[in-house]
Structures are given as C-alpha cells and as structure tokens.
Scaffold this motif. Sequence first.
Motif, PDB file in Angstrom:
ATOM      1  N   PHE A  24     106.177 -40.537 -10.831  1.00 46.49           N
ATOM      2  CA  PHE A  24     105.030 -39.627 -10.968  1.00 46.49           C
ATOM      3  C   PHE A  24     104.556 -39.728 -12.407  1.00 46.49           C
ATOM      4  CE2 PHE A  24     107.126 -37.347  -7.384  1.00 46.49           C
ATOM      5  CZ  PHE A  24     106.055 -37.338  -6.514  1.00 46.49           C
ATOM      6  N   PRO A  25     103.276 -39.506 -12.631  1.00 47.04           N
ATOM      7  CA  PRO A  25     102.797 -39.599 -14.018  1.00 47.04           C
ATOM      8  C   PRO A  25     103.373 -38.504 -14.904  1.00 47.04           C
ATOM      9  CG  PRO A  25     101.073 -38.807 -12.548  1.00 47.04           C
ATOM     10  CD  PRO A  25     102.220 -39.185 -11.682  1.00 47.04           C
ATOM     11  N   ILE A  26     103.449 -38.818 -16.183  1.00 47.99           N
ATOM     12  CA  ILE A  26     103.923 -37.834 -17.158  1.00 47.99           C
ATOM     13  C   ILE A  26     102.692 -37.160 -17.748  1.00 47.99           C
ATOM     14  CG2 ILE A  26     105.141 -37.573 -19.367  1.00 47.99           C
ATOM     15  CD1 ILE A  26     106.728 -40.111 -18.456  1.00 47.99           C
ATOM     16  N   ILE A  27     102.684 -35.847 -17.722  1.00 49.93           N
ATOM     17  CA  ILE A  27     101.488 -35.114 -18.167  1.00 49.93           C
ATOM     18  C   ILE A  27     101.785 -34.335 -19.446  1.00 49.93           C
ATOM     19  CG2 ILE A  27      99.828 -33.310 -17.517  1.00 49.93           C
ATOM     20  CD1 ILE A  27     100.342 -34.194 -14.585  1.00 49.93           C
ATOM     21  N   ARG A  28     100.904 -34.495 -20.432  1.00 46.42           N
ATOM     22  CA  ARG A  28     100.981 -33.691 -21.658  1.00 46.42           C
ATOM     23  C   ARG A  28      99.900 -32.637 -21.574  1.00 46.42           C
ATOM     24  NH1 ARG A  28     102.835 -38.686 -22.934  1.00 46.42           N
ATOM     25  NH2 ARG A  28     104.329 -38.834 -24.647  1.00 46.42           N
ATOM     26  N   LYS A  29     100.294 -31.377 -21.569  1.00 46.19           N
ATOM     27  CA  LYS A  29      99.298 -30.297 -21.458  1.00 46.19           C
ATOM     28  C   LYS A  29      99.911 -29.007 -21.964  1.00 46.19           C
ATOM     29  CE  LYS A  29      96.161 -28.244 -18.099  1.00 46.19           C
ATOM     30  NZ  LYS A  29      96.623 -27.065 -17.410  1.00 46.19           N
ATOM     31  N   ASP A  30      99.138 -28.216 -22.675  1.00 52.93           N
ATOM     32  CA  ASP A  30      99.567 -26.902 -23.145  1.00 52.93           C
ATOM     33  C   ASP A  30     100.921 -26.967 -23.867  1.00 52.93           C
ATOM     34  OD1 ASP A  30      97.313 -25.901 -21.922  1.00 52.93           O
ATOM     35  OD2 ASP A  30      98.357 -25.425 -20.056  1.00 52.93           O
ATOM     36  N   ALA A  31     101.045 -27.931 -24.736  1.00 53.45           N
ATOM     37  CA  ALA A  31     102.273 -28.103 -25.512  1.00 53.45           C
ATOM     38  C   ALA A  31     103.498 -28.352 -24.629  1.00 53.45           C
ATOM     39  CB  ALA A  31     102.523 -26.907 -26.433  1.00 53.45           C
ATOM     40  N   MET A  32     103.236 -28.994 -23.475  1.00 51.82           N
ATOM     41  CA  MET A  32     104.345 -29.301 -22.554  1.00 51.82           C
ATOM     42  C   MET A  32     104.240 -30.768 -22.116  1.00 51.82           C
ATOM     43  SD  MET A  32     106.059 -26.453 -21.676  1.00 51.82           S
ATOM     44  CE  MET A  32     106.560 -26.490 -19.983  1.00 51.82           C
TER      45      MET A  32
ATOM     46  N   CYS B  21     118.917 -25.062  -4.844  1.00 53.70           N
ATOM     47  CA  CYS B  21     118.662 -25.182  -6.291  1.00 53.70           C
ATOM     48  C   CYS B  21     117.290 -24.637  -6.656  1.00 53.70           C
ATOM     49  CB  CYS B  21     118.821 -26.630  -6.747  1.00 53.70           C
ATOM     50  SG  CYS B  21     117.363 -27.623  -6.435  1.00 53.70           S
ATOM     51  N   ARG B  22     116.456 -24.397  -5.665  1.00 52.62           N
ATOM     52  CA  ARG B  22     115.143 -23.767  -5.791  1.00 52.62           C
ATOM     53  C   ARG B  22     114.046 -24.652  -6.355  1.00 52.62           C
ATOM     54  NH1 ARG B  22     116.821 -20.259  -2.290  1.00 52.62           N
ATOM     55  NH2 ARG B  22     115.268 -18.629  -2.580  1.00 52.62           N
ATOM     56  N   TYR B  23     114.357 -25.549  -7.309  1.00 58.24           N
ATOM     57  CA  TYR B  23     113.256 -26.179  -8.049  1.00 58.24           C
ATOM     58  C   TYR B  23     112.676 -27.439  -7.400  1.00 58.24           C
ATOM     59  CZ  TYR B  23     116.664 -29.542  -9.923  1.00 58.24           C
ATOM     60  OH  TYR B  23     117.612 -30.533 -10.062  1.00 58.24           O
ATOM     61  N   GLY B  24     113.363 -28.026  -6.415  1.00 62.81           N
ATOM     62  CA  GLY B  24     112.810 -29.249  -5.825  1.00 62.81           C
ATOM     63  C   GLY B  24     113.895 -30.056  -5.140  1.00 62.81           C
TER      64      GLY B  24
ATOM     65  N   THR C 189     105.305 -32.829 -18.879  1.00 63.66           N
ATOM     66  CA  THR C 189     105.830 -32.530 -17.541  1.00 63.66           C
ATOM     67  C   THR C 189     105.698 -33.722 -16.595  1.00 63.66           C
ATOM     68  OG1 THR C 189     103.713 -31.622 -16.843  1.00 63.66           O
ATOM     69  CG2 THR C 189     105.347 -30.045 -17.646  1.00 63.66           C
ATOM     70  N   ARG C 190     106.538 -33.704 -15.589  1.00 61.38           N
ATOM     71  CA  ARG C 190     106.439 -34.719 -14.532  1.00 61.38           C
ATOM     72  C   ARG C 190     106.825 -34.046 -13.229  1.00 61.38           C
ATOM     73  NH1 ARG C 190     109.394 -40.277 -15.305  1.00 61.38           N
ATOM     74  NH2 ARG C 190     111.224 -39.014 -15.008  1.00 61.38           N
ATOM     75  N   ARG C 191     106.084 -34.314 -12.194  1.00 64.32           N
ATOM     76  CA  ARG C 191     106.360 -33.693 -10.890  1.00 64.32           C
ATOM     77  C   ARG C 191     107.690 -34.159 -10.325  1.00 64.32           C
ATOM     78  NH1 ARG C 191     103.062 -34.636  -5.644  1.00 64.32           N
ATOM     79  NH2 ARG C 191     105.147 -34.183  -4.862  1.00 64.32           N
ATOM     80  N   LEU C 192     108.253 -33.362  -9.425  1.00 64.47           N
ATOM     81  CA  LEU C 192     109.439 -33.781  -8.666  1.00 64.47           C
ATOM     82  C   LEU C 192     109.087 -33.726  -7.192  1.00 64.47           C
ATOM     83  CD1 LEU C 192     112.322 -31.724 -10.294  1.00 64.47           C
ATOM     84  CD2 LEU C 192     112.140 -34.203 -10.241  1.00 64.47           C
TER      85      LEU C 192
ATOM     86  N   TRP D 235     112.982 -34.345   1.209  1.00 66.76           N
ATOM     87  CA  TRP D 235     113.711 -35.615   1.311  1.00 66.76           C
ATOM     88  C   TRP D 235     112.961 -36.675   2.100  1.00 66.76           C
ATOM     89  CZ3 TRP D 235     115.151 -36.222   6.503  1.00 66.76           C
ATOM     90  CH2 TRP D 235     115.295 -35.044   7.257  1.00 66.76           C
ATOM     91  N   LYS D 236     112.115 -36.246   3.050  1.00 71.37           N
ATOM     92  CA  LYS D 236     111.400 -37.249   3.854  1.00 71.37           C
ATOM     93  C   LYS D 236     110.431 -38.007   2.958  1.00 71.37           C
ATOM     94  CE  LYS D 236     111.581 -34.296   7.752  1.00 71.37           C
ATOM     95  NZ  LYS D 236     110.916 -33.003   7.717  1.00 71.37           N
ATOM     96  N   GLN D 237     109.772 -37.279   2.048  1.00 69.04           N
ATOM     97  CA  GLN D 237     108.844 -37.899   1.123  1.00 69.04           C
ATOM     98  C   GLN D 237     109.588 -38.764   0.109  1.00 69.04           C
ATOM     99  OE1 GLN D 237     105.887 -37.673   2.645  1.00 69.04           O
ATOM    100  NE2 GLN D 237     105.378 -38.733   0.741  1.00 69.04           N
ATOM    101  N   ARG D 238     110.702 -38.213  -0.411  1.00 67.47           N
ATOM    102  CA  ARG D 238     111.458 -38.920  -1.462  1.00 67.47           C
ATOM    103  C   ARG D 238     111.906 -40.315  -0.982  1.00 67.47           C
ATOM    104  NH1 ARG D 238     114.001 -41.794  -4.048  1.00 67.47           N
ATOM    105  NH2 ARG D 238     115.510 -41.443  -5.732  1.00 67.47           N
TER     106      ARG D 238
END
Length: 336
Positions: A255-263, A231-234, A265-268, A272-275
């Motif tokens: 993960f924290p939700i970030i507001r920046k540059d009109a976006m 799926c490429r993205y995470g 975002t939240r990390r993914l 799988w070992k980390q998840r």
Amino acid sequence: MSILRIGVIGAGAIGMEHIDRLQNKLVGSKVVAVCDINEANAKKAADAYGVRIERDMHAVICADDVDAVVVACYDPAHAEAVLACIARGKPVFCEKPMATTKEDCKRITDAEIAYGKKLVQVGFQRRYDKGYLQLKQFVESGEGGAPLMIHCAHRNASVADNYDTTYAVYSTAIHEIDALHWLIDDEYISAQVLIPGSTRHTRPDFLKDPQMMILRTKKGVVIDIEVFVNCRYGYDIQCEICCEDAIIKLPEPSFPIIRKDAMLTRRLETDWKQRFIEAYDVEMQDWIDSSLRGEMNGPSAWDGYVAAVTADALVKSQTTGAVEPVLTGETPAFYK
Ligand code: ISE
C-alpha cells in the motif's frame, strides 16, 4: 481434456469465492455442479453462475460430467468427501483442514497410497503467496546460513462468536503450522502453548486470546507464533526468519505510504481473503493445471495429516501447558 469440469461441495463464503474464481478468473475450469446442505447457498450459486444443483456430495462426486471436485463445506464433512473422491479416482481440492481428526487424515493418506496416485491438494494457500515464496527462495539459497528461529504473528481484528480457544490452532495457526515446515524443509518435534492474560475484548472462559505457540523442529529451529484474534486494528501476518548470517522478513502488503498531518501512514488489510487473494488464485490455478496433467503438485494429503497431528499437540498443550511431542512418524515414500 482441456477444460476441467468441476463439482463444488459447499457454497458458503469460501465455496462461493472459489466458484467465482473458477468461473470468471482462472483458465481451464468450468463449474458444472454444486451442492450445499443449506439449499439457499446452492441456489445462490446456481443463479449467479448457471451451475446445476445436486442433492448431496455423493451426487456431485459421482456425476459423469464432474472431472474433479472442490470441497469447501463444513469442516467435519471434509473427510467423507475426500475419501469418496479418492474412491472414484477424481482429483480433489480440499479447503483446510483436510479433516478434523488425525485419524481421518490418516485414513485419507492410506486411501491415496492404496489408490497409487496423488489425487488430493489441501487449501494451504500461503505456499502460493509471493512473500512466502521469496522467504523460501532465500532460505534455500543458503545465503543467510541455517535458520535458527522464526518469529510469527497471526492477528485478526475480530472473530465470529462461535470461535473458541481451540480455533486459534485449528483455524488460525494451522496456516503457520503448514507454511513454516515447508519454508525451512524441516519437521516438528514438539509443541507448546503459553497463555497470557486475555484481552478485555474476549470472554476468556470461551476464547483465551492472545496465545503464544512454540514449535521446535528436528533441525533445532525454535518457532514462536503469536495468535491474537481480537487485535482490533486489522489483519496482520508477520513472519521473520533469523538465520546464522541474515534475517529475512515477510514483505508487508503493498500500500502507498502517505505523509499527512505530521504523520507517516500506510494502510493495512482488514480481511484475510483480501490479504491472500492472489495466493488463492495461484493455488487454484495450480490445482486446475496439475489435475489436467494428471498429477498433483500442491500441499499434499500428508501435509494435511502433519498439520492435524501438530495442531492436536498444540491443543493438548492449551490445557496441560506442557511441551507436547509431535508424533507424525516417518513420511511415507509415496509422499517424499
Ligand atoms: C480463517 O479460517 C482463515 O483461514 C484465516 O486465514 C485466519 O486468519 C482466520 O483466523 C481463520 O479463522
């Protein structure tokens, strides 16, 4: 016995992680011996964690100072190791899959029943994940009414070169196969795989990706599992249970939700070992604690067998496209 002395069979990626958590993170365990057909892996573990190297799995299992065994070697060698542990009456934690054929899984359940005591825990760590436990608690509370459908996605950013079409079931969907029947306390009756066009990021002659897997249960629940391993993205695990009066969804990793540059975002997670790192720790601690108490608590050899039978039906459907029956037979009283 207040310390469980452990022998580890297989010190590759997951084996090494288990050794680390057993030595450094968890309580009540000490790794005393290790073996790996790749001597360099065994040496790495011996150097890093001060454990003895044994020549092969049987030397580990038979060693007098090994009370219990972790099996994390090459999948086709799991059955031999687990059966040898049962023959010696030693508790064994076996990474998934418990065995690569349902016949071998059956051999293991038969041996355990003949021994008369549960000794096997299978490494289905999702059952120890906080989010899945919350889903289970909600379903069991009856607050949402009966479950009707479950929508799941299991997405990996990419996979190794040797990962083929069947791995999507045996290595990836196997986690959903185990977790979902446990979540809703139900049994699978049929399995089907629908294969759409493949992503340009795969070689469809070797790995058809993505795939849509459909399972039906005895109580009438319909489950769809999207497996998409390029799926490429995470690394992304989704599970949504639709019940009569409510819908409940697996929480996202925090993960924290970030507001920046009109976006917004939240990390993914990407891995799988980390998840599931906390789930792996809790799972292994549970195995240590129950082994010390002389019982077995976690996913059983029967769960390993059910997963193998269901996986085989899905793999058959990858070629036939048909709805294949899942024929596990009656759960033996020993495992109820
Ligand atoms: C791997 O073996 C796992 O256990 C991961 O949870 C899964 O996401 C991955 O697809 C498998 O290959």
